[in-house]
Design a protein around this motif. Structure first.
Motif, PDB file in Angstrom:
ATOM      1  N   ILE A  67     -29.185  -3.287 -28.135  1.00  0.00           N
ATOM      2  CA  ILE A  67     -29.982  -2.874 -29.447  1.00  0.00           C
ATOM      3  C   ILE A  67     -30.767  -1.827 -29.454  1.00  0.00           C
ATOM      4  CG2 ILE A  67     -31.822  -3.457 -27.604  1.00  0.00           C
ATOM      5  CD1 ILE A  67     -33.397  -5.708 -30.541  1.00  0.00           C
ATOM      6  N   ALA A  68     -30.892  -1.072 -28.017  1.00  0.00           N
ATOM      7  CA  ALA A  68     -31.376   0.489 -28.015  1.00  0.00           C
ATOM      8  C   ALA A  68     -30.624   1.221 -28.743  1.00  0.00           C
ATOM      9  CB  ALA A  68     -31.338   0.895 -26.520  1.00  0.00           C
ATOM     10  N   THR A 121     -43.158 -16.143  -7.047  1.00  0.00           N
ATOM     11  CA  THR A 121     -42.570 -15.442  -8.475  1.00  0.00           C
ATOM     12  C   THR A 121     -42.290 -16.284  -9.266  1.00  0.00           C
ATOM     13  OG1 THR A 121     -40.398 -13.701  -9.608  1.00  0.00           O
ATOM     14  CG2 THR A 121     -39.764 -15.355  -7.961  1.00  0.00           C
ATOM     15  N   ARG A 122     -42.583 -16.194 -10.856  1.00  0.00           N
ATOM     16  CA  ARG A 122     -41.740 -16.973 -11.961  1.00  0.00           C
ATOM     17  C   ARG A 122     -40.258 -16.058 -12.509  1.00  0.00           C
ATOM     18  NH1 ARG A 122     -44.914 -16.239 -16.763  1.00  0.00           N
ATOM     19  NH2 ARG A 122     -46.516 -14.816 -16.066  1.00  0.00           N
ATOM     20  N   GLY A 123     -40.112 -15.016 -12.455  1.00  0.00           N
ATOM     21  CA  GLY A 123     -39.178 -14.366 -12.677  1.00  0.00           C
ATOM     22  C   GLY A 123     -39.381 -12.610 -13.901  1.00  0.00           C
ATOM     23  N   LEU A 124     -38.252 -11.675 -13.510  1.00  0.00           N
ATOM     24  CA  LEU A 124     -38.702 -10.846 -14.382  1.00  0.00           C
ATOM     25  C   LEU A 124     -38.239 -10.803 -15.899  1.00  0.00           C
ATOM     26  CD1 LEU A 124     -37.266  -8.590 -11.667  1.00  0.00           C
ATOM     27  CD2 LEU A 124     -39.886  -8.894 -12.175  1.00  0.00           C
ATOM     28  N   LEU A 125     -38.999 -10.191 -16.464  1.00  0.00           N
ATOM     29  CA  LEU A 125     -38.927  -9.627 -17.723  1.00  0.00           C
ATOM     30  C   LEU A 125     -37.869  -8.120 -17.578  1.00  0.00           C
ATOM     31  CD1 LEU A 125     -41.805  -9.840 -20.281  1.00  0.00           C
ATOM     32  CD2 LEU A 125     -40.225 -11.140 -20.157  1.00  0.00           C
ATOM     33  N   SER A 126     -36.877  -7.844 -18.490  1.00  0.00           N
ATOM     34  CA  SER A 126     -35.897  -6.994 -18.966  1.00  0.00           C
ATOM     35  C   SER A 126     -36.243  -5.716 -19.128  1.00  0.00           C
ATOM     36  CB  SER A 126     -34.408  -6.842 -19.557  1.00  0.00           C
ATOM     37  OG  SER A 126     -35.266  -7.424 -21.156  1.00  0.00           O
ATOM     38  N   SER A 127     -36.191  -4.706 -18.700  1.00  0.00           N
ATOM     39  CA  SER A 127     -36.173  -3.162 -18.814  1.00  0.00           C
ATOM     40  C   SER A 127     -36.589  -3.174 -20.899  1.00  0.00           C
ATOM     41  CB  SER A 127     -35.786  -2.224 -18.483  1.00  0.00           C
ATOM     42  OG  SER A 127     -34.466  -2.241 -19.689  1.00  0.00           O
ATOM     43  N   ASP A 128     -35.915  -3.883 -21.292  1.00  0.00           N
ATOM     44  CA  ASP A 128     -36.471  -4.141 -22.739  1.00  0.00           C
ATOM     45  C   ASP A 128     -37.237  -4.804 -23.628  1.00  0.00           C
ATOM     46  OD1 ASP A 128     -33.426  -3.563 -22.920  1.00  0.00           O
ATOM     47  OD2 ASP A 128     -32.576  -5.176 -23.989  1.00  0.00           O
ATOM     48  N   MET A 129     -37.970  -4.878 -22.568  1.00  0.00           N
ATOM     49  CA  MET A 129     -39.052  -6.260 -22.926  1.00  0.00           C
ATOM     50  C   MET A 129     -40.789  -5.333 -22.352  1.00  0.00           C
ATOM     51  SD  MET A 129     -38.380  -8.939 -24.717  1.00  0.00           S
ATOM     52  CE  MET A 129     -39.266 -10.343 -24.427  1.00  0.00           C
ATOM     53  N   HIS A 130     -39.891  -3.982 -21.448  1.00  0.00           N
ATOM     54  CA  HIS A 130     -41.275  -3.033 -20.673  1.00  0.00           C
ATOM     55  C   HIS A 130     -41.416  -2.414 -22.263  1.00  0.00           C
ATOM     56  CE1 HIS A 130     -41.541  -6.152 -17.530  1.00  0.00           C
ATOM     57  NE2 HIS A 130     -41.170  -6.160 -17.277  1.00  0.00           N
ATOM     58  N   PRO A 131     -41.947  -2.119 -23.093  1.00  0.00           N
ATOM     59  CA  PRO A 131     -43.029  -3.326 -23.068  1.00  0.00           C
ATOM     60  C   PRO A 131     -42.966  -4.455 -24.201  1.00  0.00           C
ATOM     61  CG  PRO A 131     -44.252  -1.168 -24.538  1.00  0.00           C
ATOM     62  CD  PRO A 131     -42.796  -0.793 -23.572  1.00  0.00           C
ATOM     63  N   ILE A 132     -43.438  -5.189 -24.497  1.00  0.00           N
ATOM     64  CA  ILE A 132     -42.819  -5.659 -25.658  1.00  0.00           C
ATOM     65  C   ILE A 132     -43.462  -5.758 -27.484  1.00  0.00           C
ATOM     66  CG2 ILE A 132     -43.784  -7.827 -26.551  1.00  0.00           C
ATOM     67  CD1 ILE A 132     -44.704  -8.731 -23.600  1.00  0.00           C
ATOM     68  N   SER A 133     -43.779  -4.432 -27.419  1.00  0.00           N
ATOM     69  CA  SER A 133     -43.940  -3.796 -28.565  1.00  0.00           C
ATOM     70  C   SER A 133     -42.669  -2.896 -28.488  1.00  0.00           C
ATOM     71  CB  SER A 133     -45.217  -3.040 -28.868  1.00  0.00           C
ATOM     72  OG  SER A 133     -45.514  -2.007 -27.433  1.00  0.00           O
ATOM     73  N   MET A 191     -38.994  -4.025 -28.012  1.00  0.00           N
ATOM     74  CA  MET A 191     -38.373  -4.809 -28.469  1.00  0.00           C
ATOM     75  C   MET A 191     -38.821  -5.853 -29.473  1.00  0.00           C
ATOM     76  SD  MET A 191     -35.829  -6.694 -27.922  1.00  0.00           S
ATOM     77  CE  MET A 191     -35.407  -7.732 -26.838  1.00  0.00           C
ATOM     78  N   ARG A 192     -40.712  -5.563 -29.722  1.00  0.00           N
ATOM     79  CA  ARG A 192     -40.709  -6.180 -31.288  1.00  0.00           C
ATOM     80  C   ARG A 192     -40.349  -4.448 -32.704  1.00  0.00           C
ATOM     81  NH1 ARG A 192     -46.453  -5.630 -30.757  1.00  0.00           N
ATOM     82  NH2 ARG A 192     -46.182  -8.446 -30.002  1.00  0.00           N
ATOM     83  N   ASP A 193     -40.736  -3.640 -31.972  1.00  0.00           N
ATOM     84  CA  ASP A 193     -40.222  -2.506 -32.855  1.00  0.00           C
ATOM     85  C   ASP A 193     -38.894  -2.344 -32.830  1.00  0.00           C
ATOM     86  OD1 ASP A 193     -41.373   0.359 -33.703  1.00  0.00           O
ATOM     87  OD2 ASP A 193     -40.097   0.580 -32.676  1.00  0.00           O
ATOM     88  N   ARG A 194     -38.218  -2.793 -32.538  1.00  0.00           N
ATOM     89  CA  ARG A 194     -36.564  -2.339 -32.246  1.00  0.00           C
ATOM     90  C   ARG A 194     -36.293  -3.727 -33.392  1.00  0.00           C
ATOM     91  NH1 ARG A 194     -34.660  -1.164 -26.744  1.00  0.00           N
ATOM     92  NH2 ARG A 194     -34.667   1.142 -26.471  1.00  0.00           N
ATOM     93  N   MET A 195     -36.524  -4.361 -32.937  1.00  0.00           N
ATOM     94  CA  MET A 195     -36.178  -5.904 -33.696  1.00  0.00           C
ATOM     95  C   MET A 195     -36.632  -5.975 -35.321  1.00  0.00           C
ATOM     96  SD  MET A 195     -37.133  -9.350 -31.890  1.00  0.00           S
ATOM     97  CE  MET A 195     -36.145 -10.051 -30.079  1.00  0.00           C
ATOM     98  N   LEU A 196     -37.832  -5.337 -35.905  1.00  0.00           N
ATOM     99  CA  LEU A 196     -38.301  -5.184 -36.933  1.00  0.00           C
ATOM    100  C   LEU A 196     -37.223  -4.553 -37.689  1.00  0.00           C
ATOM    101  CD1 LEU A 196     -42.128  -5.571 -36.381  1.00  0.00           C
ATOM    102  CD2 LEU A 196     -40.579  -7.064 -38.061  1.00  0.00           C
ATOM    103  N   LYS A 197     -37.194  -3.150 -36.939  1.00  0.00           N
ATOM    104  CA  LYS A 197     -36.256  -1.790 -37.381  1.00  0.00           C
ATOM    105  C   LYS A 197     -34.968  -2.390 -38.272  1.00  0.00           C
ATOM    106  CE  LYS A 197     -38.702   1.617 -36.456  1.00  0.00           C
ATOM    107  NZ  LYS A 197     -39.343   3.006 -34.937  1.00  0.00           N
ATOM    108  N   ALA A 198     -34.541  -2.978 -37.060  1.00  0.00           N
ATOM    109  CA  ALA A 198     -32.843  -3.751 -36.468  1.00  0.00           C
ATOM    110  C   ALA A 198     -32.640  -4.545 -37.814  1.00  0.00           C
ATOM    111  CB  ALA A 198     -32.310  -4.168 -35.255  1.00  0.00           C
ATOM    112  N   ASP A 199     -33.568  -5.450 -38.359  1.00  0.00           N
ATOM    113  CA  ASP A 199     -33.681  -6.474 -38.734  1.00  0.00           C
ATOM    114  C   ASP A 199     -33.954  -5.774 -40.258  1.00  0.00           C
ATOM    115  OD1 ASP A 199     -33.863  -9.000 -39.843  1.00  0.00           O
ATOM    116  OD2 ASP A 199     -35.173  -8.762 -41.030  1.00  0.00           O
ATOM    117  N   ALA A 200     -34.762  -5.255 -40.162  1.00  0.00           N
ATOM    118  CA  ALA A 200     -34.934  -4.282 -41.561  1.00  0.00           C
ATOM    119  C   ALA A 200     -33.697  -3.951 -42.574  1.00  0.00           C
ATOM    120  CB  ALA A 200     -36.208  -3.095 -41.907  1.00  0.00           C
ATOM    121  N   ALA A 201     -32.500  -3.538 -41.317  1.00  0.00           N
ATOM    122  CA  ALA A 201     -31.819  -2.257 -41.495  1.00  0.00           C
ATOM    123  C   ALA A 201     -30.090  -3.752 -41.916  1.00  0.00           C
ATOM    124  CB  ALA A 201     -31.117  -1.428 -40.389  1.00  0.00           C
TER     125      ALA A 201
END
Ligand SMILES: [Zn+2]
Length: 556
Positions: free
Chosen positions: A278-279, A328-340, A342-352
Motif C-alpha cells: 500500500i505504501a 503485551t497485547r501485540g503490536l500494530l505494524s508500521s503501516d499503522m503508525h500513526p493510524i492517520s 493508514m487512513r490517509d492512504r486508504m482514502l486516497k487509494a480508494d478515490a483512485a
C-alpha cells in the motif's frame, strides 16, 4: 399461399442443417466425469466442451459429444471428480518459488550429504550468485553437531554460501562469504548475536541471530534470471496441485515484470492478480490502474497493507493481553503508525479506484481496520469495493455482524488453523479460541470467504487446505475430531470458497470460479471424490489433470 408455406418450411429445415454444419467443434472435451460445477444453475454434469480458452457447453457426456470434431482433444475423466481450478487468494509467489529453487538441506542426513548437495548446487550456480536457503537440521545428524565452513569450502571455492538452519536462528557461511563480510577472529559478537568460534577463536562459519546480519547485508538483490527461475518453479508447482489462479500479496514490481514477460511468451500457466504494498499506492494510481485492471491472465489494481503481526510471534494486536505473555497485547505494524497514515492512504487509494487488502490477525487489529473501511465508505459513498481483510484470524464476537454489513471479504487460510491450533489456546485462552479461524461463523453471518494458503508460509496444495477446513485436525494429531469443531466447513463450502469465493474477492466471478458456459476453461480432475471419501483422506488426494484456459498444464 401453399407454396409460400412450403418455401418457409424448406427454409427452416435448410437453416437447421446449415447451423448444424457450422457449429464449431470443441478444441477440448472433458467427458465421463463427475463434474461439480459450483454453478447453482447446473450443479452437476458429466462433461464439458471448450473452444479456445472458454467453456462453451456443460452437460451429459452424450450432449457434449455433439461438440466433438476431428481435431478435438478428449480428456476421459473415467468417472473422476472434476472441479473448477483452485484460486489461491493469498500467496507470496516469488518467495515460494525461491524456496523451491534453493538448495534443499532439510533431509541431508549426514555432513557428507550436506556438503555434496551444496557442491552440486555450486556447479550450476552462476558467478556472483549466492547459495541460500537450505533449512538444515543438525539435530538430524548422529551425533548432532553444528556444520562448519570447512565442510563446504572445498566444494565452493568461488561461490558465496549462506545457508539457514530450518528455524532461521542460525546460518552457515563459507569462507568466501565470511571474507566478503570481513568476519574474522577479531570481529566482536554483536548485541543479540554470536559468532560461533573454534578453540583458537576463529569463526566456524555459523552465525547466530543478530550476527547473521554481518553476511545478510551483502546478499545481492534477486537477479532477473533467478526471479524468472523462481516464478517458473512456482508455476510448475501450482499446475501440479490444481491451482489455476493466484492472488499475489506484496509482490515486488520486478516480480510483475517477470509475470508480464512469461505472459508474452505464453508461459504464464496460472492467472495472477498482484497486490503490491500500500505504501506505493501512487504508482498504480498515477497511471489510472484501478481494481482488477488487466487481462484474464494478469491483473493489478489491489494494494496490500498490514495492521499487525502474527500470533506465533505474539505481535497480533488484541484488545486484551496474551495469556502466556501478559505484558503485551501485540503490536500494530508500521503501516499503522500513526493510524492517520493508514487512513490517509486508504482514502486516497480508494478515490483512485484501487482495491484494499489489509493483513489483520488480532481482534483489535481487525476491529480497527473495519473502522477504517467504514470511514472510507462513509466519506466516499457506496461502491462495489470488495474490501478484504487478509487472515482475519481472531475475531471479536461483536465484529462478525458489521464485517458482513460492510461487505468485507474474509480472505482466510485454513491450514494455519491446524498448525496454530496446536498451541493457540495456551496463548490466547479458551474464550478467544471460539472465534478463532471462525470460518463457519463467517458464512453463517453472511460474510464472503476467499480461501488461500499464504504459501510459502503454508503448503500451496489445496487438498491440505480443504482437509484443514473440514477436519480442523491439528498437525500434532491431538484433535482428531477437530479443534474448535463447530467452525468446520463442509467440503462443498470449502470448494465454493476456494473457487467462486476467491474469484469474487478479485472481481472475477463472471470470468471464473465455476464450470459455466462462457467462463474461462480452468478445471482440475482429482484422483478421488473428496465429497465421498473420509475427510481424513482428503490430504492424500492428488490432482491428476489441470486445465488452465483450455490447455492441459499438468497431467495427461
Ligand atoms: Zn501473507
Amino acid at each position: 399461399m401453399h407454396s409460400l408455406l412450403a418455401a418457409l418450411a424448406f427454409t427452416t429445415v435448410w437453416t437447421g442443417i446449415a447451423l448444424a454444419q457450422v457449429k464449431p467443434a470443441a478444441d477440448l472435451i472433458v467427458s465421463n466425469g463427475k463434474v461439480w460445477t459450483v454453478d447453482k444453475n447446473r450443479p452437476r454434469a458429466e462433461a464439458v466442451a471448450v473452444i479456445g480458452n472458454r467453456i462453451v457447453a456443460v452437460g451429459t457426456s452424450a450432449e457434449i459429444d455433439a461438440w466433438r470434431g476431428a481435431r478435438t482433444r478428449i480428456v476421459d475423466a473415467q468417472g473422476k471428480l472434476v472441479l473448477p481450478g483452485f484460486n489461491d487468494a493469498h500467496v507470496h509467489f516469488v518467495s515460494g518459488g525461491m524456496q523451491l529453487d534453493n538448495v534443499d538441506l532439510k533431509d541431508a542426513a549426514t555432513p557428507e550429504e550436506f556438503a555434496k548437495r551444496i557442491g552440486e548446487r555450486a556447479r550450476i550456480t552462476s558467478k556472483g550468485e549466492w547459495i541460500l536457503g537450505g533449512d538444515w537440521d543438525d539435530q538430524g545428524w548422529s551425533p548432532p553437531r553444528l556444520p562448519t565452513k570447512e565442510m563446504i569450502d572445498g566444494v565452493t571455492p568461488q561461490t558465496p554460501v549462506f545457508v539457514d538452519r530450518y528455524d532461521g536462528h542460525m546460518a552457515l557461511a563459507n569462507s568466501v562469504a565470511l571474507k566478503l563480510a570481513g568476519v574474522t577472529a577479531k570481529t566482536p559478537d554483536p548485541p543479540g548475536g554470536t559468532i560461533v568460534r573454534d578453540a583458537e577463536g576463529n569463526p566456524t562459519g555459523v552465525l547466530k541471530d543478530a550476527a547473521k546480519s554481518y553476511v545478510e547485508k551483502l546478499i545481492p538483490p534477486l537477479t532477473h534470471a533467478r526471479r524468472l527461475r523462481a516464478v517458473k518453479r512456482a508455476l510448475e508447482l501450482a499446475a501440479s496441485v490444481g491451482v489455476t489462479s493466484v492472488q499475489d500479496m506484496n509482490p515486488e514490481y520486478e516480480d510483475v515484470m517477470v509475470y508480464s514477460e512469461l505472459l508474452d511468451k505464453g508461459e504464464l500457466t496460472a492467472r495472477i492478480y498482484a497486490a503490491p504494498p500500500i505504501a506505493g499506492w501512487q504508482d498504480q494510481a498515477k497511471i489510472g490502474i484501478r481494481r482488477a485492471f488487466g487481462s484474464s491472465a494478469l491483473r493489478l489494481g489491489a494494494l496490500k497493507g498490514y495492521a499487525d503481526g502474527s500470533l506465533g510471534s505474539t505481535t497480533a494486536y488484541f484488545f486484551k493481553p496474551y495469556n502466556d505473555a501478559p505484558n503485551t497485547r501485540g503490536l500494530l505494524s508500521s503501516d499503522m503508525h500513526p493510524i492517520s497514515k493508514m487512513r490517509d492512504r486508504m482514502l486516497k487509494a480508494d478515490a483512485a479506484g484501487l482495491q484494499l487488502c489489509v493483513h489483520a490477525i488480532g481482534d483489535q487489529a481487525i476491529s480497527m481496520i473495519l473502522d477504517l473501511f467504514g470511514e472510507v465508505a462513509r466519506v466516499h459513498g457506496n461502491a462495489d469495493r470488495r474490501f478484504r481483510i487478509e487472515h482475519a484470524q481472531h475475531m471479536a464476537a461483536k465484529d462478525f455482524a458489521r464485517f458482513a454489513r460492510q461487505k468485507v471479504i474474509a480472505s482466510v487460510q485454513p491450514y494455519h488453523a491446524i498448525d496454530d491450533g496446536r498451541w493457540a489456546e495456551k496463548r490466547i485462552g479458551a474464550e478467544r479460541i471460539k472465534t478463532t479461524y471462525a470460518f463457519r461463523t463467517f458464512l453463517e453471518d453472511g460474510v464472503r470467504l476467499a480461501l488461500g494458503t499464504d504459501w510459502f508460509v503454508a503448503p500451496l496444495n489445496p487438498m491440505l487446505t480443504i482437509y484443514a477446513a473440514v477436519t480442523r485436525a491439528t498437525l500434532d494429531g491431538k484433535n482428531p475430531e477437530g479443534w474448535v469443531p463447530e467452525q468446520k466447513l463442509s467440503v462443498a463450502q470449502a470448494v465454493e470458497a476456494y473457487t467462486m469465493g476467491s474469484a469474487y474477492a478479485e472481481f472475477q466471478e463472471r470470468e471464473k470460479g465455476s464450470i459455466t458456459p462462457g467462463k474461462l476453461a480452468d478445471m482440475v480432475m482429482l484422483s478421488d471424490d473428496i465429497f465421498r471419501i473420509d475427510p481424513r483422506a482428503i490430504r492424500e488426494v492428488k490432482v491428476e489433470t489441470t486445465i488452465a484456459g483450455g490447455k492441459v498444464v499438468y497431467g495427461e
